[in-house]
Motif scaffolding. Structure first.
Motif, PDB file in Angstrom:
ATOM      1  N   GLN A 141       0.815  -1.213   0.000  1.00 38.40           N
ATOM      2  CA  GLN A 141       0.000   0.000   0.000  1.00 38.40           C
ATOM      3  C   GLN A 141       0.851   1.266   0.000  1.00 38.40           C
ATOM      4  OE1 GLN A 141      -2.893  -0.383   3.175  1.00 38.40           O
ATOM      5  NE2 GLN A 141      -3.930  -2.048   2.133  1.00 38.40           N
ATOM      6  N   CYS A 184       2.685   2.771   2.182  1.00 35.77           N
ATOM      7  CA  CYS A 184       2.249   3.600   3.298  1.00 35.77           C
ATOM      8  C   CYS A 184       3.244   3.460   4.444  1.00 35.77           C
ATOM      9  CB  CYS A 184       0.859   3.138   3.731  1.00 35.77           C
ATOM     10  SG  CYS A 184       0.159   4.116   5.038  1.00 35.77           S
ATOM     11  N   TYR A 201       4.191   3.910   7.987  1.00 38.57           N
ATOM     12  CA  TYR A 201       3.575   4.152   9.299  1.00 38.57           C
ATOM     13  C   TYR A 201       4.116   3.116  10.273  1.00 38.57           C
ATOM     14  CZ  TYR A 201       0.423   0.132   9.042  1.00 38.57           C
ATOM     15  OH  TYR A 201      -0.087  -1.137   8.996  1.00 38.57           O
ATOM     16  N   GLN A 231     -10.946   0.910   5.211  1.00 37.80           N
ATOM     17  CA  GLN A 231     -10.555   1.683   4.047  1.00 37.80           C
ATOM     18  C   GLN A 231     -11.833   1.956   3.261  1.00 37.80           C
ATOM     19  OE1 GLN A 231      -7.256  -0.038   1.934  1.00 37.80           O
ATOM     20  NE2 GLN A 231      -5.959  -0.051   3.763  1.00 37.80           N
ATOM     21  N   ASP A 244      -2.857   7.685   7.631  1.00 35.22           N
ATOM     22  CA  ASP A 244      -1.622   7.395   6.919  1.00 35.22           C
ATOM     23  C   ASP A 244      -1.782   7.597   5.409  1.00 35.22           C
ATOM     24  OD1 ASP A 244      -0.286   6.610   9.347  1.00 35.22           O
ATOM     25  OD2 ASP A 244      -1.464   4.764   9.260  1.00 35.22           O
ATOM     26  N   GLY A 245      -2.554   8.631   5.047  1.00 33.37           N
ATOM     27  CA  GLY A 245      -2.738   8.999   3.648  1.00 33.37           C
ATOM     28  C   GLY A 245      -3.780   8.188   2.898  1.00 33.37           C
ATOM     29  N   ILE A 246      -4.467   7.279   3.579  1.00 30.87           N
ATOM     30  CA  ILE A 246      -5.464   6.421   2.940  1.00 30.87           C
ATOM     31  C   ILE A 246      -6.842   6.777   3.509  1.00 30.87           C
ATOM     32  CG2 ILE A 246      -6.268   4.040   2.622  1.00 30.87           C
ATOM     33  CD1 ILE A 246      -3.332   3.166   2.938  1.00 30.87           C
TER      34      ILE A 246
END
Length: 162
Positions: free
Chosen positions: A48, A50, A52, A131, A153-155
């Protein structure tokens, strides 16, 4: 907490190569713990894209459902008890290996998690942060959106509960 299921590994219905078991963190042998954490990192951090903190400290109080295929992790999730992050139990870190996706495994696991929570406390509320693209999936399992969409986390995510 040790192995939470005293019974031997059980077969996942419809998938003869898959077995499942619930674990507490201390019940996982070091090799299995490593495999689960590497599996989650491969999906949530690498796939993903991401960055984090995957290791958030909550695994210590969680129950972990681990699905294996001939010794390899095929899927996993965790359940946090009520009071660890809010009043409701929480389902999270739902992950399925790419080769096992679109076969009903995530649906089966979330149903097992709901049953596990209800077994411990039939009146327990359950919450998760889905999500956003998975909204219909979780609605089909009985969850309802309970707040505004947010970025984690940007999602994009939606808070959901039942």
């Amino acid at each position: 907490m040790n192995i939470i299921d005293a019974a031997s590994d059980r077969q996942v219905p419809g998938h003869p190569d898959l077995t499942w078991r619930w674990y507490g963190l201390e019940g996982m042998q070091p090799g299995l713990l490593y495999d689960v954490l590497a599996f989650r990192e491969a999906i949530f951090v690498v796939e993903q894209a991401c960055i984090y903190h995957e290791l958030d400290g909550m695994d210590k109080v969680a129950e972990h459902l681990v699905v294996n295929c001939k010794g390899d992790v095929a899927a996993c999730l965790r359940v946090l008890p009520p009071g660890s992050r809010g009043k409701r139990a929480r389902i999270g870190r739902v992950a399925v290996a790419p080769q096992w996706r679109q076969r009903g495994l995530a649906r089966w696991m979330v149903r097992r998690a709901i049953a596990r929570i209800r077994q411990g406390d039939p009146a327990a509320g359950i919450r998760l942060d889905a999500q956003t693209y998975l909204r219909a999936f979780y609605v089909s399992l009985g969850f309802e959106v309970c707040g505004e969409e947010f970025l984690e986390d940007g999602i994009p995510h939606l808070p959901m509960q039942m």
